[in-house]
Scaffold this motif. Structure first.
Motif, PDB file in Angstrom:
ATOM      1  N   GLU A  32       0.854  -1.163   0.000  1.00 56.60           N
ATOM      2  CA  GLU A  32       0.000   0.000   0.000  1.00 56.60           C
ATOM      3  C   GLU A  32       0.904   1.230   0.000  1.00 56.60           C
ATOM      4  N   LEU A  33       0.785   2.026  -1.036  1.00 58.10           N
ATOM      5  CA  LEU A  33       1.599   3.232  -1.170  1.00 58.10           C
ATOM      6  C   LEU A  33       0.840   4.418  -0.581  1.00 58.10           C
ATOM      7  N   ILE A  34       1.580   5.337   0.029  1.00 55.88           N
ATOM      8  CA  ILE A  34       0.986   6.552   0.572  1.00 55.88           C
ATOM      9  C   ILE A  34       1.379   7.702  -0.357  1.00 55.88           C
ATOM     10  N   LEU A  35       0.403   8.165  -1.130  1.00 52.83           N
ATOM     11  CA  LEU A  35       0.653   9.209  -2.119  1.00 52.83           C
ATOM     12  C   LEU A  35       0.783  10.579  -1.456  1.00 52.83           C
ATOM     13  N   LYS A  42      -3.118   0.533  -3.235  1.00 56.82           N
ATOM     14  CA  LYS A  42      -2.334  -0.697  -3.360  1.00 56.82           C
ATOM     15  C   LYS A  42      -1.756  -0.799  -4.769  1.00 56.82           C
ATOM     16  N   ILE A  43      -0.621  -1.446  -4.873  1.00 60.30           N
ATOM     17  CA  ILE A  43       0.003  -1.651  -6.184  1.00 60.30           C
ATOM     18  C   ILE A  43      -0.959  -2.372  -7.110  1.00 60.30           C
ATOM     19  N   SER A  44      -1.726  -3.342  -6.596  1.00 58.73           N
ATOM     20  CA  SER A  44      -2.672  -4.089  -7.433  1.00 58.73           C
ATOM     21  C   SER A  44      -3.728  -3.171  -8.061  1.00 58.73           C
ATOM     22  N   GLU A  45      -4.125  -2.117  -7.368  1.00 59.24           N
ATOM     23  CA  GLU A  45      -5.082  -1.160  -7.920  1.00 59.24           C
ATOM     24  C   GLU A  45      -4.456  -0.382  -9.073  1.00 59.24           C
ATOM     25  N   ILE A  46      -3.197  -0.038  -8.930  1.00 63.04           N
ATOM     26  CA  ILE A  46      -2.506   0.732  -9.965  1.00 63.04           C
ATOM     27  C   ILE A  46      -2.313  -0.116 -11.210  1.00 63.04           C
ATOM     28  N   ILE A  47      -1.832  -1.347 -11.032  1.00 58.09           N
ATOM     29  CA  ILE A  47      -1.521  -2.182 -12.196  1.00 58.09           C
ATOM     30  C   ILE A  47      -2.775  -2.708 -12.889  1.00 58.09           C
ATOM     31  N   SER A  48      -3.932  -2.551 -12.266  1.00 54.38           N
ATOM     32  CA  SER A  48      -5.170  -2.920 -12.961  1.00 54.38           C
ATOM     33  C   SER A  48      -5.422  -1.968 -14.126  1.00 54.38           C
ATOM     34  N   ARG A  49      -4.777  -0.802 -14.104  1.00 54.18           N
ATOM     35  CA  ARG A  49      -4.904   0.207 -15.163  1.00 54.18           C
ATOM     36  C   ARG A  49      -3.750   0.163 -16.157  1.00 54.18           C
ATOM     37  N   GLY A  50      -2.777  -0.700 -15.918  1.00 52.14           N
ATOM     38  CA  GLY A  50      -1.608  -0.801 -16.792  1.00 52.14           C
ATOM     39  C   GLY A  50      -0.364  -0.989 -15.954  1.00 52.14           C
ATOM     40  N   PRO A  51       0.760  -1.291 -16.592  1.00 47.64           N
ATOM     41  CA  PRO A  51       1.992  -1.547 -15.847  1.00 47.64           C
ATOM     42  C   PRO A  51       2.423  -0.342 -15.012  1.00 47.64           C
ATOM     43  N   LEU A  52       3.142  -0.645 -13.944  1.00 51.05           N
ATOM     44  CA  LEU A  52       3.633   0.391 -13.030  1.00 51.05           C
ATOM     45  C   LEU A  52       5.130   0.550 -13.189  1.00 51.05           C
ATOM     46  N   GLY A  84       0.764   3.313 -19.287  1.00 49.44           N
ATOM     47  CA  GLY A  84       1.718   3.072 -18.212  1.00 49.44           C
ATOM     48  C   GLY A  84       1.465   4.035 -17.072  1.00 49.44           C
ATOM     49  N   ASN A  85       1.820   3.627 -15.867  1.00 53.27           N
ATOM     50  CA  ASN A  85       1.639   4.447 -14.677  1.00 53.27           C
ATOM     51  C   ASN A  85       2.991   4.675 -14.016  1.00 53.27           C
ATOM     52  N   LEU A 143       1.968  -8.504 -10.655  1.00 52.05           N
ATOM     53  CA  LEU A 143       2.913  -8.059  -9.623  1.00 52.05           C
ATOM     54  C   LEU A 143       4.339  -8.578  -9.845  1.00 52.05           C
ATOM     55  N   THR A 144       4.686  -8.917 -11.073  1.00 51.30           N
ATOM     56  CA  THR A 144       6.010  -9.437 -11.392  1.00 51.30           C
ATOM     57  C   THR A 144       6.899  -8.329 -11.933  1.00 51.30           C
ATOM     58  N   ILE A 145       8.143  -8.296 -11.454  1.00 52.03           N
ATOM     59  CA  ILE A 145       9.119  -7.319 -11.944  1.00 52.03           C
ATOM     60  C   ILE A 145       9.598  -7.758 -13.326  1.00 52.03           C
ATOM     61  N   ARG A 146       9.392  -6.919 -14.318  1.00 51.04           N
ATOM     62  CA  ARG A 146       9.806  -7.214 -15.694  1.00 51.04           C
ATOM     63  C   ARG A 146      11.065  -6.456 -16.102  1.00 51.04           C
ATOM     64  N   LEU A 147      11.419  -5.446 -15.334  1.00 49.13           N
ATOM     65  CA  LEU A 147      12.624  -4.670 -15.611  1.00 49.13           C
ATOM     66  C   LEU A 147      13.057  -4.033 -14.308  1.00 49.13           C
ATOM     67  N   ALA A 148      14.354  -4.055 -14.044  1.00 49.93           N
ATOM     68  CA  ALA A 148      14.878  -3.431 -12.824  1.00 49.93           C
ATOM     69  C   ALA A 148      16.269  -2.904 -13.112  1.00 49.93           C
ATOM     70  N   TYR A 149      16.505  -1.670 -12.765  1.00 50.75           N
ATOM     71  CA  TYR A 149      17.863  -1.142 -12.837  1.00 50.75           C
ATOM     72  C   TYR A 149      18.047  -0.068 -11.780  1.00 50.75           C
TER      73      TYR A 149
END
Length: 174
Positions: A32-35, A42-52, A84-85, A143-149
């Motif tokens: 749960e992120l605090i904006l 929640k991250i799941s709410e954000i990614i329901s609209r597209g990748p985060l 994208g978000n 909820l899977t990381i597809r790119l990380a740097y």
């Protein structure tokens, strides 16, 4: 290479090689992120609209982060058209983020991680300074990381995010 990218590559010493962020294909917890608006999401709410695209910065006080945020703002405009978000995470308290955003409006969301729990979880916490190392994670709909740097970010990194989104995220839905 653009001058601003060259500058970032020459002088930003934000990379701590001993810090290892979460790896590719890792399934993250539904945090749960605090904006900065005090809203919790929640991250799941954000990614329901597209990748985060979850972007960690040291803070709005950091000159390298400020350059990156301006570059990110330019890029986020085109990214929003691609579903994208973008959420930028800083360890600064919400009131500090709000004050900075009042003077520097951005076209993406900011979240506060003043407890450093999210930074710790994603493996980007710098100690003993207690702020986040510059890092970016692309998280897909499961909820899977597809790119990380971590570290310096240039136009090449933005292009790579878009490529991975096309190939691995949107390509898998076709």
């Amino acid at each position: 290479m653009k001058l601003k990218d060259w500058f970032m590559m020459q002088f930003d010493c934000s990379v701590d090689l001993s810090i290892q962020p979460l790896p590719l294909d890792y399934k993250v917890q539904d945090w749960e992120l605090i904006l900065s608006s005090n809203q919790k999401i929640k991250i799941s709410e954000i990614i329901s609209r597209g990748p985060l695209i979850l972007v960690f910065i040291r803070g709005t006080w950091c000159p390298f982060c400020q350059i990156h945020l301006k570059n990110l703002s330019e890029w986020a405009t085109s990214l929003n058209e691609k579903e994208g978000n973008v959420i930028v995470v800083s360890t600064e308290p919400i009131h500090v983020l709000k004050s900075w955003l009042n003077l520097n409006p951005m076209n993406f969301l900011f979240a506060s991680d003043s407890t450093l729990e999210l930074c710790q979880y994603f493996g980007v916490r710098i100690q003993p300074n207690d702020f986040a190392q510059a890092a970016t994670f692309l998280i897909d709909s499961d909820l899977t990381i597809r790119l990380a740097y971590k570290g310096k970010r240039t136009q090449k990194n933005f292009d790579e995010v878009e490529t991975v989104m096309k190939q691995q995220i949107f390509g898998s839905k076709a």
